[in-house]
Design a protein around this motif. Structure first.
Motif, mmCIF file in Angstrom:
data_model
loop_
_atom_site.group_PDB
_atom_site.id
_atom_site.type_symbol
_atom_site.label_atom_id
_atom_site.label_comp_id
_atom_site.label_asym_id
_atom_site.label_seq_id
_atom_site.Cartn_x
_atom_site.Cartn_y
_atom_site.Cartn_z
ATOM 1 N N UNK A 101 3.889 7.663 0.142
ATOM 2 C CA UNK A 101 3.441 8.867 -0.570
ATOM 3 C C UNK A 101 1.915 8.953 -0.538
ATOM 4 N N UNK A 102 1.346 10.151 -0.366
ATOM 5 C CA UNK A 102 -0.114 10.292 -0.301
ATOM 6 C C UNK A 102 -0.835 9.646 -1.477
ATOM 7 N N UNK A 103 -0.232 9.715 -2.675
ATOM 8 C CA UNK A 103 -0.866 9.107 -3.841
ATOM 9 C C UNK A 103 -0.978 7.596 -3.666
ATOM 10 N N UNK A 104 0.095 6.966 -3.181
ATOM 11 C CA UNK A 104 0.076 5.515 -2.960
ATOM 12 C C UNK A 104 -0.992 5.130 -1.941
ATOM 13 N N UNK B 32 -4.557 5.549 -3.348
ATOM 14 C CA UNK B 32 -4.958 4.453 -4.247
ATOM 15 C C UNK B 32 -5.305 3.212 -3.434
ATOM 16 N N UNK B 33 -4.470 2.877 -2.438
ATOM 17 C CA UNK B 33 -4.712 1.684 -1.617
ATOM 18 C C UNK B 33 -6.048 1.784 -0.886
ATOM 19 N N UNK C 282 0.825 -1.207 0.000
ATOM 20 C CA UNK C 282 0.000 0.000 0.000
ATOM 21 C C UNK C 282 0.863 1.262 0.000
ATOM 22 N N UNK C 283 2.010 1.185 0.702
ATOM 23 C CA UNK C 283 2.884 2.359 0.799
ATOM 24 C C UNK C 283 3.742 2.540 -0.450
ATOM 25 N N UNK D 143 0.229 -1.756 -10.174
ATOM 26 C CA UNK D 143 0.961 -0.987 -9.161
ATOM 27 C C UNK D 143 0.794 -1.589 -7.762
ATOM 28 N N UNK D 144 1.833 -1.479 -6.945
ATOM 29 C CA UNK D 144 1.793 -2.079 -5.614
ATOM 30 C C UNK D 144 0.679 -1.537 -4.721
ATOM 31 N N UNK D 145 0.347 -0.237 -4.770
ATOM 32 C CA UNK D 145 -0.760 0.235 -3.932
ATOM 33 C C UNK D 145 -2.088 -0.462 -4.224
ATOM 34 N N UNK D 146 -2.296 -0.854 -5.484
ATOM 35 C CA UNK D 146 -3.517 -1.589 -5.831
ATOM 36 C C UNK D 146 -3.511 -2.941 -5.121
ATOM 37 N N UNK D 147 -2.373 -3.623 -5.168
ATOM 38 C CA UNK D 147 -2.240 -4.897 -4.453
ATOM 39 C C UNK D 147 -2.423 -4.697 -2.955
ATOM 40 N N UNK D 148 -1.894 -3.576 -2.424
ATOM 41 C CA UNK D 148 -1.967 -3.317 -0.992
ATOM 42 C C UNK D 148 -3.388 -3.158 -0.491
#
Length: 451
Positions: A166-169, A172-173, A154-155, A342-347
């Motif tokens: 980051x706030x964007x990450x 998205x999470x 998520x981060x 993207x990792x935030x999507x997985x998070x």
């Protein structure tokens, strides 16, 4: 216990089966790819050998997943069980690889897989070490150990990093997490059952619009690649076999705990013979993977969260996941497309799935007979498991083999729970003290089977 949408032997409609299978694949793919990438990077393998290692890992994981779900004679647990390359072997693989190269890793893995193969014949006895109180601790620790992984996703990666948190990450999470919750709570039919993959798809589209998707891996990937058995060759260093044997012992404990969690999620009585079939498939599957030029495989705990969240326990769905993983190994471009998520999507999705495992563990803990003995078992086991989960550097100054055995919070929690369950006396206290009156172990075991 929550009602299942699809039972273990049910066949969902074709479109739903494909979506649900893809859902399991997305939950597992990152972990499967990560192990060969980490090992290959440390050993400084050239890019073509890295690609071959990743393709072999995907293909091996897919084939063994299919066998684990469908069963072949006495091999395979016949439950919705995703197999993949395990981080439990990374430490041993790197230590062996630095001295003996990839051939030493694969040869040691092949020889040491006998530990798991032989151990599978003693699973009825090992099963007795996991009464309800111990199983509840293991299931809880599986979820607690996986949550930090989802948080890092998520981060946006591993801390410390320039873009970590980051706030964007985080935005998205959270967006994906809210989408999954909404689909599970308010969706009907396929929208609820496939909530994870649909939530990730929505998050992916948002990231695509924000320019957060990197397609460079797709451009570099081959369209088709044949499997390369014995591509690196095999050597059998004694030190490597011993190191891998220890890793297999640790994995057998983790796998047993994961199977117990899976039994609860699928409402299946997890008897010794059923465990034996699953562990035997793990052992034979790892031997097959070594011949295929892949690191060892083991049962993925994160996919238990998918089953718990969606209520879809069909083993035929996950068997199709095995087919998709094998295809990703034969067609690297397919795996490369999935890696662009993207990792935030997985998070966002991962946090929901892993938290569901914690919830299942807490439900099991609530059914444990409350007395001083079980209170000690639960408190000490979870505490020790969390110690190495949140502070892995705790073991940094100890010998490497200690870190190899006790580096996983799941393993530490499970071993501590089993140990305390064996050594703490079950003598009843003074008559009349009903709150502390102990219940025989057989009753706890029976309770688990009924659950």
């Amino acid at each position: 216990m929550n009602k299942l949408l699809y039972q273990v032997d049910d066949h969902p409609p074709l479109i739903m089966t494909v979506l649900l299978a893809l859902q399991h694949m997305l939950a597992a793919l990152g972990g499967i790819i990560a192990v060969p990438l980490v090992v290959g990077a440390v050993l400084k393998l050239p890019s073509d050998q890295m690609v071959a290692l990743v393709n072999a890992a995907l293909l091996g994981s897919g084939v063994v997943t299919f066998i684990q779900c469908k069963g072949v004679g006495p091999v395979g647990i016949r439950l919705p069980c995703v197999m993949g390359t395990s981080f439990a072997f990374v430490g041993a693989a790197i230590s062996v690889g630095l001295e003996h190269g990839v051939p030493g890793i694969l040869g040691s893995s092949l020889a040491a897989s006998l530990v798991m193969i032989v151990g599978s014949f003693f699973m009825p006895q090992i099963r007795k070490l996991f009464p309800h109180s111990v199983t509840a601790v293991v299931v809880t620790m599986i979820g607690l150990s996986l949550v930090p992984v989802a948080i890092d996703w998520a981060a946006g990666g591993k801390a410390p990093g320039a873009n970590y948190g980051a706030p964007m990450n985080l935005g998205i999470a959270v967006f994906v997490l809210v989408a999954v919750i909404a689909l599970v709570q308010y969706g009907k039919g396929i929208f609820s059952a496939a909530a994870v993959v649909l939530g990730m798809f929505i998050g992916y589209l948002v990231c695509l619009g924000l320019g957060m998707v990197d397609f460079s891996s797709v451009h570099k990937a081959e369209i088709f690649a044949l499997p390369q058995p014995l591509h690196y060759g095999l050597t059998f260093p004694l030190s490597g076999i011993v190191a891998m044997a220890i890793a297999y012992l640790v994995t057998m404990v983790e796998t047993t705990g994961t199977f117990m969690a899976l039994g609860g999620a699928t409402q299946t009585k997890m008897r010794g013979k059923l465990l034996a079939r699953g562990v035997l498939c793990d052992g034979l599957g790892s031997a097959f993977a070594a011949v295929l030029s892949s690191p060892p495989v083991s049962t993925f705990a994160q996919n238990v969260g998918v089953v718990s969240l969606t209520g879809v326990a069909s083993r035929h769905v996950v068997a199709l996941t095995g087919v998709l993983l094998a295809l990703a190994g034969l067609f690297p471009v397919l795996g490369a497309v999935v890696v662009t998520i993207p990792q935030p999507v997985l998070g966002g999705a991962g946090l929901m799935m892993f938290a569901m495992i914690i919830a299942a563990g807490m439900q099991m803990l609530s059914k444990v007979e409350q007395n001083k003995r079980t209170g000690i078992i639960i408190a000490v086991s979870v505490g020790c498991g969390l110690a190495v989960t949140v502070r892995p550097e705790l073991l940094s100054k100890l010998p490497a083999f200690v870190h190899e055995i006790f580096g996983s919070g799941i393993t530490v929690g499970a071993l501590m729970a089993v140990f305390l369950n064996l050594v703490l006396p079950e003598r009843p206290v003074e008559t009349g003290d009903e709150e502390d009156e102990l219940v025989p172990q057989a009753m706890l075991t029976k309770e688990l089977e009924v659950a």
